[in-house]
Design a protein around this motif. Structure first.
Motif, PDB file in Angstrom:
ATOM      1  N   ALA A   1      77.345  63.798  52.587  1.00 52.36           N
ATOM      2  CA  ALA A   1      78.006  63.188  53.871  1.00 52.36           C
ATOM      3  C   ALA A   1      76.943  62.865  54.815  1.00 52.36           C
ATOM      4  O   ALA A   1      76.744  61.711  55.353  1.00 52.36           O
ATOM      5  CB  ALA A   1      78.995  64.233  54.581  1.00 52.36           C
ATOM      6  N   GLN A   2      75.883  63.555  54.888  1.00 56.46           N
ATOM      7  CA  GLN A   2      74.694  63.258  55.941  1.00 56.46           C
ATOM      8  C   GLN A   2      74.069  62.289  55.308  1.00 56.46           C
ATOM      9  O   GLN A   2      73.489  61.325  55.985  1.00 56.46           O
ATOM     10  CB  GLN A   2      74.042  64.667  56.256  1.00 56.46           C
ATOM     11  CG  GLN A   2      72.686  64.257  57.141  1.00 56.46           C
ATOM     12  CD  GLN A   2      71.826  65.360  57.238  1.00 56.46           C
ATOM     13  OE1 GLN A   2      71.971  66.542  56.879  1.00 56.46           O
ATOM     14  NE2 GLN A   2      70.578  64.994  57.184  1.00 56.46           N
ATOM     15  N   ALA A   3      73.820  62.311  53.898  1.00 54.52           N
ATOM     16  CA  ALA A   3      72.955  61.393  53.453  1.00 54.52           C
ATOM     17  C   ALA A   3      73.531  59.961  53.463  1.00 54.52           C
ATOM     18  O   ALA A   3      72.788  58.943  53.780  1.00 54.52           O
ATOM     19  CB  ALA A   3      72.787  61.812  51.959  1.00 54.52           C
ATOM     20  N   GLY A   4      74.679  59.825  53.306  1.00 60.19           N
ATOM     21  CA  GLY A   4      75.554  58.506  53.173  1.00 60.19           C
ATOM     22  C   GLY A   4      75.500  58.014  54.695  1.00 60.19           C
ATOM     23  O   GLY A   4      75.092  56.899  54.840  1.00 60.19           O
ATOM     24  N   ARG A   5      75.603  58.855  55.912  1.00 57.57           N
ATOM     25  CA  ARG A   5      75.585  58.535  57.132  1.00 57.57           C
ATOM     26  C   ARG A   5      74.085  57.943  57.477  1.00 57.57           C
ATOM     27  O   ARG A   5      73.713  56.872  58.090  1.00 57.57           O
ATOM     28  CB  ARG A   5      75.741  59.624  58.249  1.00 57.57           C
ATOM     29  CG  ARG A   5      76.334  59.283  59.315  1.00 57.57           C
ATOM     30  CD  ARG A   5      76.948  60.622  59.969  1.00 57.57           C
ATOM     31  NE  ARG A   5      76.137  61.802  60.044  1.00 57.57           N
ATOM     32  CZ  ARG A   5      76.675  62.956  59.661  1.00 57.57           C
ATOM     33  NH1 ARG A   5      77.926  63.171  59.026  1.00 57.57           N
ATOM     34  NH2 ARG A   5      75.610  63.957  59.535  1.00 57.57           N
TER      35      ARG A   5
ATOM     36  N   LYS B   1      82.521  55.046  54.288  1.00 53.75           N
ATOM     37  CA  LYS B   1      82.894  55.428  55.587  1.00 53.75           C
ATOM     38  C   LYS B   1      82.074  55.100  56.913  1.00 53.75           C
ATOM     39  O   LYS B   1      82.630  55.146  57.820  1.00 53.75           O
ATOM     40  CB  LYS B   1      82.884  56.966  55.485  1.00 53.75           C
ATOM     41  CG  LYS B   1      84.128  57.470  54.637  1.00 53.75           C
ATOM     42  CD  LYS B   1      83.971  59.073  55.050  1.00 53.75           C
ATOM     43  CE  LYS B   1      84.779  59.860  53.705  1.00 53.75           C
ATOM     44  NZ  LYS B   1      84.444  61.097  53.520  1.00 53.75           N
ATOM     45  N   ASN B   2      80.817  54.863  56.624  1.00 58.63           N
ATOM     46  CA  ASN B   2      79.678  54.628  57.740  1.00 58.63           C
ATOM     47  C   ASN B   2      79.620  52.899  57.859  1.00 58.63           C
ATOM     48  O   ASN B   2      78.611  52.775  58.562  1.00 58.63           O
ATOM     49  CB  ASN B   2      78.660  55.248  57.474  1.00 58.63           C
ATOM     50  CG  ASN B   2      78.966  57.061  57.870  1.00 58.63           C
ATOM     51  OD1 ASN B   2      79.044  57.275  59.067  1.00 58.63           O
ATOM     52  ND2 ASN B   2      79.140  57.630  56.721  1.00 58.63           N
TER      53      ASN B   2
ATOM     54  N   SER C   1      81.119  44.012  62.095  1.00 61.90           N
ATOM     55  CA  SER C   1      80.753  45.551  62.351  1.00 61.90           C
ATOM     56  C   SER C   1      80.261  45.967  60.818  1.00 61.90           C
ATOM     57  O   SER C   1      79.803  47.151  60.812  1.00 61.90           O
ATOM     58  CB  SER C   1      82.146  46.105  62.546  1.00 61.90           C
ATOM     59  OG  SER C   1      82.875  45.800  61.755  1.00 61.90           O
ATOM     60  N   THR C   2      80.431  44.984  59.644  1.00 65.95           N
ATOM     61  CA  THR C   2      79.857  45.582  58.355  1.00 65.95           C
ATOM     62  C   THR C   2      78.189  45.630  58.574  1.00 65.95           C
ATOM     63  O   THR C   2      77.357  44.902  58.977  1.00 65.95           O
ATOM     64  CB  THR C   2      80.171  44.519  57.231  1.00 65.95           C
ATOM     65  OG1 THR C   2      81.355  44.187  57.310  1.00 65.95           O
ATOM     66  CG2 THR C   2      79.724  45.114  55.771  1.00 65.95           C
ATOM     67  N   ARG C   3      77.985  46.988  58.412  1.00 69.55           N
ATOM     68  CA  ARG C   3      76.571  47.198  58.336  1.00 69.55           C
ATOM     69  C   ARG C   3      75.535  46.964  57.073  1.00 69.55           C
ATOM     70  O   ARG C   3      74.529  46.416  57.644  1.00 69.55           O
ATOM     71  CB  ARG C   3      76.164  48.581  58.973  1.00 69.55           C
ATOM     72  CG  ARG C   3      76.820  49.078  60.161  1.00 69.55           C
ATOM     73  CD  ARG C   3      76.259  48.545  61.333  1.00 69.55           C
ATOM     74  NE  ARG C   3      74.598  48.916  61.462  1.00 69.55           N
ATOM     75  CZ  ARG C   3      73.965  48.671  62.588  1.00 69.55           C
ATOM     76  NH1 ARG C   3      74.927  47.776  63.735  1.00 69.55           N
ATOM     77  NH2 ARG C   3      72.734  48.558  62.664  1.00 69.55           N
ATOM     78  N   LEU C   4      76.183  47.170  55.928  1.00 72.23           N
ATOM     79  CA  LEU C   4      75.368  46.960  54.780  1.00 72.23           C
ATOM     80  C   LEU C   4      76.118  46.554  53.636  1.00 72.23           C
ATOM     81  O   LEU C   4      77.307  46.881  53.482  1.00 72.23           O
ATOM     82  CB  LEU C   4      75.003  48.377  54.392  1.00 72.23           C
ATOM     83  CG  LEU C   4      73.285  48.613  53.770  1.00 72.23           C
ATOM     84  CD1 LEU C   4      72.290  48.097  54.727  1.00 72.23           C
ATOM     85  CD2 LEU C   4      73.463  50.319  53.968  1.00 72.23           C
TER      86      LEU C   4
END
Ligand code: NAD
Length: 473
Positions: free
Chosen positions: A256-260, A296-297, A350-353
């Motif tokens: 979860a942290q890696a994804g964020r 999710k991010n 808002s799409t970041r990537l």
């Protein structure tokens, strides 16, 4: 012209007018601010005079100068971010504000050049860090304002003056930043033209600077061509070249942290910073979970057909093992939804990537793209990921990232990557001191081995020995 552009233009015109009216400290003609010249030789001569005057200025005043440079930069961090965004068309201006703030606050100052003393039976030896003189600095289009701010703070803290040859496509922003910082220097009691630049920089003016006899050393931040040219100039060079930072995720990581963290780091200023995550190498057993967490991010996963179309757009010359390739400049630093639109896909701003699962030979993996298009490769285990990471980094020895709780594998990757920066369990920008310990710099000199540069990088060591006396014990 929209309202935002109009308001930036007004602020910039006011500031530049204020600076020019206050005092015209230039020796050249046709100037648009303090320290901005219309030819390279005038810029070097003025910086040379300023350096000689600066040698007479006390360290206390030097500290006040650095303090004032930070202050004026903080006051204009937003204007500079908007200007850079408007002029280069790259990045996100709100991220550039954060980037500017990082360079302003966390670039070390005069405290970084403290002296060293050796004392033994044969007396006392003092080692001090002295300035080189006039530094020739070449700066990129991708981080135009913050590279000048951070270089200027570090180089002046070390006692030098600087001539900047900025990237031609960021010349207005760069001239503005040089003018603004000169105003801060003069207001704090420093000489005029401690920083200079030319209003119409070109590759030829960069070459003229590399050959100028009054330029003591070169500090070059950019792609492979300019670093190579500078290193062949015969002058001492601090060369900050390209990277292609791999990000390895193994099955022990907090996914979860890696994804964020990966989305935050890789999408920061639309990936234009050389240290941003450029490809993910993920152990297969956690790859689906990592993709979910990234989505999710703010990541959006493309289909195989969409990946084909995006690749055709953004890659000009495909990278491959042993060949770094080149990205299409039209898409460098653009928003994810801008790139998506050109393949007929409508996404919110808002799409970041744009997340692209590809195989390991895919050009997106091997080409430094500097845009929010993120390839992900599934590998069987962490050792395969680490081996592939070494290869895709092309031996730049720049930056690498790993998400893992296995200390043996973290240590292995740190060792074999042999990079200037290695980030464990955080977004790439933690390696520049944003959410990670340590100082900031936007000139990471991997080819010449200087690493993350700081004031002491811009000094030459001088030693003075007194034989037999002056010990106090
Ligand atoms: P760029 O190489 O196009 O330009 C950088 C500077 O070099 C500009 O001022 C340009 O005018 C000049 N230049 C380019 N080719 C030259 C040549 N042959 N002779 C003389 N001058 C030349 O780079 P860019 O597109 O502005 O920036 C992106 C590149 O810079 C990426 O590869 C990125 O990784 C790298 N970069 C590295 C660092 C670092 O700290 N290592 C920091 C920022 C950017």
């Amino acid at each position: 012209m929209d309202q935002l552009e109009q308001s930036i233009r007004q602020i910039v015109e006011q500031v530049v007018k204020g600076i020019s009216q206050e005092k015209n400290h230039n020796t050249g003609s046709g100037n648009v601010g303090i320290g901005v010249f219309n030819n390279l030789n005038s810029a070097v001569e003025a910086a040379d005079k300023a350096y000689r005057d600066f040698c007479e200025v006390s360290l206390e005043t030097r500290k006040l100068i650095i303090e004032n440079m930070r202050k004026i930069s903080m006051e204009h961090k937003e204007v500079m971010a908007k200007m850079a965004h408007e002029e280069t068309g790259m990045g996100r201006w709100s991220d550039k504000v954060v980037k500017n703030e990082l360079g302003i606050v966390k670039t070390p100052g005069v405290e970084d050049i403290h002296p060293e003393a050796f004392s033994d039976d044969r007396g006392l030896t003092l080692v001090e860090k002295a300035p080189y003189g006039v530094i020739g600095s070449i700066t990129p289009s991708t981080n135009p304002a913050v590279t000048i701010i951070s270089n200027a703070i570090g180089m002046i803290a070390a006692g030098n003056s600087v001539v900047f040859n900025p990237h031609p496509s960021a010349k207005k922003t760069s001239c503005f930043v040089v003018s603004l910082l000169n105003k801060a220097i003069i207001d704090a009691g420093g000489p005029a033209n401690l920083l200079t630049c030319i209003s119409e920089p070109t590759i030829d003016s960069a070459k003229e600077m590399m050959a100028h006899k009054k330029i003591a050393i070169l500090v070059v931040t950019g792609g492979p061509a300019v670093v190579k040219t500078a290193m062949n100039s015969g002058k001492k060079t601090i060369g900050a070249g390209p990277g292609n930072p791999p990000c390895v995720v193994d099955e022990t990581a907090d996914i979860a942290q890696a994804g964020r963290d990966i989305v935050a780091g890789a999408s920061f200023d639309n990936n234009v910073i050389c240290i941003c995550e450029k490809e993910i190498l993920c152990v297969a057993s956690v790859a689906d979970k990592l993709k979910e967490e990234m989505k999710k991010n703010g990541a959006y996963e493309l289909t195989p057909d969409q990946i084909k179309k995006v690749t055709a757009l953004v890659i000009s010359e495909p990278g491959r093992p042993g060949h770094e390739g080149a990205a299409n400049k039209k898409y460098v630093g653009k928003n994810a939804n801008y790139i998506a639109k050109d393949i007929g896909l409508d996404l919110p701003d808002s799409t970041r990537l744009l997340l692209c699962e590809v195989d390991k030979d895919h050009p997106l993996v091997w080409t430094e793209q500097l845009m929010p298009v993120m390839p992900l490769v599934r590998v069987k285990d962490v050792d395969e990921a680490i081996n592939l990471a070494v290869e895709v980094e092309h031996g730049f020895r720049h930056t690498a990232i790993m998400h893992s709780l296995n200390i043996a594998k973290l240590s292995k990757m740190a060792k074999v990557m042999n990079c200037s920066i290695f980030i464990k369990n955080g977004p790439s920008y933690a390696g520049l001191g944003a959410g990670g310990a340590g100082f900031a710099s936007f000139t990471i000199a991997s080819p010449t081995g200087d690493g993350v540069t700081r004031p002491r990088s811009f000094t030459r060591e001088r030693r003075c020995t007194l034989v037999d006396y002056l010990r106090i014990i």
